[in-house]
Design a protein around this motif. Structure first.
Motif, PDB file in Angstrom:
ATOM      1  N   MET A   1       0.845  -1.187   0.000  1.00 30.09           N
ATOM      2  CA  MET A   1       0.000   0.000   0.000  1.00 30.09           C
ATOM      3  C   MET A   1       0.886   1.244   0.000  1.00 30.09           C
ATOM      4  O   MET A   1       1.845   1.332   0.745  1.00 30.09           O
ATOM      5  N   ASN A   2       0.540   2.204  -0.878  1.00 30.18           N
ATOM      6  CA  ASN A   2       1.328   3.441  -0.972  1.00 30.18           C
ATOM      7  C   ASN A   2       0.943   4.394   0.141  1.00 30.18           C
ATOM      8  O   ASN A   2      -0.225   4.583   0.444  1.00 30.18           O
ATOM      9  N   ARG A   3       1.959   4.985   0.710  1.00 25.62           N
ATOM     10  CA  ARG A   3       1.755   6.009   1.718  1.00 25.62           C
ATOM     11  C   ARG A   3       1.581   7.361   1.034  1.00 25.62           C
ATOM     12  O   ARG A   3       2.315   7.661   0.093  1.00 25.62           O
ATOM     13  N   PRO A   4       0.629   8.199   1.440  1.00 29.04           N
ATOM     14  CA  PRO A   4       0.494   9.514   0.814  1.00 29.04           C
ATOM     15  C   PRO A   4       1.788  10.311   0.995  1.00 29.04           C
ATOM     16  O   PRO A   4       2.352  10.365   2.084  1.00 29.04           O
ATOM     17  N   THR A   5       2.242  10.904  -0.081  1.00 24.61           N
ATOM     18  CA  THR A   5       3.411  11.774  -0.003  1.00 24.61           C
ATOM     19  C   THR A   5       2.984  13.183  -0.357  1.00 24.61           C
ATOM     20  O   THR A   5       2.088  13.383  -1.163  1.00 24.61           O
ATOM     21  N   THR A   6       3.612  14.142   0.259  1.00 22.78           N
ATOM     22  CA  THR A   6       3.257  15.536   0.021  1.00 22.78           C
ATOM     23  C   THR A   6       4.445  16.246  -0.591  1.00 22.78           C
ATOM     24  O   THR A   6       5.571  16.111  -0.126  1.00 22.78           O
ATOM     25  N   LEU A   7       4.170  17.003  -1.633  1.00 23.11           N
ATOM     26  CA  LEU A   7       5.191  17.800  -2.289  1.00 23.11           C
ATOM     27  C   LEU A   7       4.702  19.232  -2.275  1.00 23.11           C
ATOM     28  O   LEU A   7       3.632  19.539  -2.783  1.00 23.11           O
ATOM     29  N   THR A   8       5.442  20.115  -1.669  1.00 27.00           N
ATOM     30  CA  THR A   8       5.067  21.520  -1.615  1.00 27.00           C
ATOM     31  C   THR A   8       6.028  22.301  -2.496  1.00 27.00           C
ATOM     32  O   THR A   8       7.240  22.133  -2.401  1.00 27.00           O
ATOM     33  N   LEU A   9       5.456  23.137  -3.363  1.00 33.68           N
ATOM     34  CA  LEU A   9       6.259  23.884  -4.317  1.00 33.68           C
ATOM     35  C   LEU A   9       6.131  25.381  -4.095  1.00 33.68           C
ATOM     36  O   LEU A   9       5.065  25.868  -3.771  1.00 33.68           O
ATOM     37  N   GLY A  10       7.177  26.091  -4.350  1.00 34.89           N
ATOM     38  CA  GLY A  10       7.177  27.544  -4.440  1.00 34.89           C
ATOM     39  C   GLY A  10       6.918  28.295  -3.160  1.00 34.89           C
ATOM     40  O   GLY A  10       6.035  27.955  -2.392  1.00 34.89           O
ATOM     41  N   PRO A  11       7.718  29.336  -2.945  1.00 34.38           N
ATOM     42  CA  PRO A  11       7.489  30.205  -1.800  1.00 34.38           C
ATOM     43  C   PRO A  11       6.355  31.190  -2.111  1.00 34.38           C
ATOM     44  O   PRO A  11       6.093  31.499  -3.255  1.00 34.38           O
ATOM     45  N   ILE A  12       5.723  31.654  -1.059  1.00 39.87           N
ATOM     46  CA  ILE A  12       4.699  32.678  -1.230  1.00 39.87           C
ATOM     47  C   ILE A  12       5.428  33.996  -1.418  1.00 39.87           C
ATOM     48  O   ILE A  12       6.319  34.342  -0.647  1.00 39.87           O
ATOM     49  N   GLY A  13       5.071  34.731  -2.431  1.00 39.98           N
ATOM     50  CA  GLY A  13       5.742  36.008  -2.653  1.00 39.98           C
ATOM     51  C   GLY A  13       5.034  36.834  -3.698  1.00 39.98           C
ATOM     52  O   GLY A  13       4.033  36.431  -4.276  1.00 39.98           O
ATOM     53  N   ARG A  14       5.580  37.998  -3.924  1.00 40.84           N
ATOM     54  CA  ARG A  14       5.020  38.904  -4.920  1.00 40.84           C
ATOM     55  C   ARG A  14       5.491  38.483  -6.304  1.00 40.84           C
ATOM     56  O   ARG A  14       6.548  37.896  -6.450  1.00 40.84           O
ATOM     57  N   PRO A  15       4.729  38.787  -7.354  1.00 46.96           N
ATOM     58  CA  PRO A  15       5.169  38.483  -8.715  1.00 46.96           C
ATOM     59  C   PRO A  15       6.471  39.225  -9.008  1.00 46.96           C
ATOM     60  O   PRO A  15       6.688  40.345  -8.556  1.00 46.96           O
ATOM     61  N   LYS A  16       7.361  38.574  -9.755  1.00 48.20           N
ATOM     62  CA  LYS A  16       8.642  39.177 -10.090  1.00 48.20           C
ATOM     63  C   LYS A  16       8.781  39.273 -11.594  1.00 48.20           C
ATOM     64  O   LYS A  16       8.490  38.315 -12.317  1.00 48.20           O
ATOM     65  N   LEU A  17       9.237  40.431 -12.063  1.00 52.66           N
ATOM     66  CA  LEU A  17       9.444  40.666 -13.477  1.00 52.66           C
ATOM     67  C   LEU A  17      10.902  40.374 -13.809  1.00 52.66           C
ATOM     68  O   LEU A  17      11.812  40.770 -13.074  1.00 52.66           O
ATOM     69  N   SER A  18      11.126  39.660 -14.930  1.00 51.40           N
ATOM     70  CA  SER A  18      12.502  39.339 -15.307  1.00 51.40           C
ATOM     71  C   SER A  18      13.232  40.615 -15.730  1.00 51.40           C
ATOM     72  O   SER A  18      12.623  41.646 -15.991  1.00 51.40           O
ATOM     73  N   ARG A  19      14.549  40.521 -15.824  1.00 50.33           N
ATOM     74  CA  ARG A  19      15.350  41.695 -16.169  1.00 50.33           C
ATOM     75  C   ARG A  19      15.002  42.259 -17.537  1.00 50.33           C
ATOM     76  O   ARG A  19      15.009  43.461 -17.726  1.00 50.33           O
ATOM     77  N   ASP A  20      14.709  41.383 -18.489  1.00 49.54           N
ATOM     78  CA  ASP A  20      14.384  41.864 -19.836  1.00 49.54           C
ATOM     79  C   ASP A  20      12.937  42.343 -19.939  1.00 49.54           C
ATOM     80  O   ASP A  20      12.548  42.921 -20.946  1.00 49.54           O
ATOM     81  N   GLY A  21      12.134  42.142 -18.911  1.00 45.60           N
ATOM     82  CA  GLY A  21      10.753  42.610 -18.888  1.00 45.60           C
ATOM     83  C   GLY A  21       9.808  41.745 -19.696  1.00 45.60           C
ATOM     84  O   GLY A  21       8.652  42.095 -19.887  1.00 45.60           O
ATOM     85  N   GLY A  22      10.263  40.619 -20.180  1.00 41.55           N
ATOM     86  CA  GLY A  22       9.431  39.762 -21.022  1.00 41.55           C
ATOM     87  C   GLY A  22       8.739  38.645 -20.283  1.00 41.55           C
ATOM     88  O   GLY A  22       7.819  38.029 -20.806  1.00 41.55           O
ATOM     89  N   THR A  23       9.146  38.378 -19.062  1.00 45.54           N
ATOM     90  CA  THR A  23       8.575  37.265 -18.311  1.00 45.54           C
ATOM     91  C   THR A  23       8.244  37.711 -16.897  1.00 45.54           C
ATOM     92  O   THR A  23       9.014  38.424 -16.274  1.00 45.54           O
ATOM     93  N   MET A  24       7.097  37.259 -16.411  1.00 48.19           N
ATOM     94  CA  MET A  24       6.719  37.530 -15.034  1.00 48.19           C
ATOM     95  C   MET A  24       6.563  36.194 -14.328  1.00 48.19           C
ATOM     96  O   MET A  24       5.908  35.286 -14.839  1.00 48.19           O
ATOM     97  N   VAL A  25       7.191  36.059 -13.182  1.00 49.20           N
ATOM     98  CA  VAL A  25       7.107  34.838 -12.400  1.00 49.20           C
ATOM     99  C   VAL A  25       6.137  35.088 -11.247  1.00 49.20           C
ATOM    100  O   VAL A  25       6.317  36.022 -10.473  1.00 49.20           O
ATOM    101  N   VAL A  26       5.118  34.251 -11.179  1.00 48.22           N
ATOM    102  CA  VAL A  26       4.116  34.348 -10.119  1.00 48.22           C
ATOM    103  C   VAL A  26       4.225  33.088  -9.278  1.00 48.22           C
ATOM    104  O   VAL A  26       4.133  31.980  -9.793  1.00 48.22           O
TER     105      VAL A  26
END
Length: 148
Positions: A1-26
């Motif tokens: 029987m498989n045990r439930p595994t938890t994977l937590t991703l990403g910190p909570i934070g404000r959206p960040k704009l890349s240096r070139d202004g072409g990508t926003m990371v949320v």
């Protein structure tokens, strides 16, 4: 029987704009739990629930848009030879018929929004029956301005 595994991703934070202004990371706090081969998305306990805006169907707007297209079709198929003849057959004022007919010039995006009940808040038929620009981008800009 498989045990439930938890994977937590990403910190909570404000959206960040890349240096070139072409990508926003949320960063979105989200966790995946694997249970029996399924993946479930579990939001944090204190997060507000999100739902798309509920459609606010405005029957007056819908009726006017549908009538406009029906009347236009009647004129284009030569069912009636003039607006005057059509107005007489529909037993309505000729100038009102002409104002409603202008709704056939609404952009497809605005027409679709009205039919789906997703029109801008506060949009009323009286406003649309006044002069509206023929250019679709100007129509949408005018409606965005009214929303503010």
């Amino acid at each position: 029987m498989n045990r439930p595994t938890t994977l937590t991703l990403g910190p909570i934070g404000r959206p960040k704009l890349s240096r070139d202004g072409g990508t926003m990371v949320v960063s979105i706090p989200i966790s995946f739990r694997r249970q029996g081969g399924r993946k479930r998305v579990v939001t944090p306990a204190n997060a507000e629930t999100w739902a798309p805006p509920r459609p606010q169907v405005d029957n007056t707007l819908i009726k006017a848009v549908v009538r406009a297209h029906r009347w236009r079709s009647m004129l284009e198929t030569n069912l009636f030879s003039s607006v005057r003849e059509l107005a007489k057959a529909e037993k309505i004022n000729e100038s009102y018929l002409c104002r409603v007919l202008r709704l056939t010039l609404l952009s497809p995006a605005i027409t679709e929004a009205i039919l789906n009940g997703l029109q801008p808040e506060g949009l009323e038929l009286a406003h649309l029956l006044k002069s509206i620009p023929a250019e679709w981008d100007k129509q949408e800009a005018m409606l965005r301005q009214r929303q503010r």
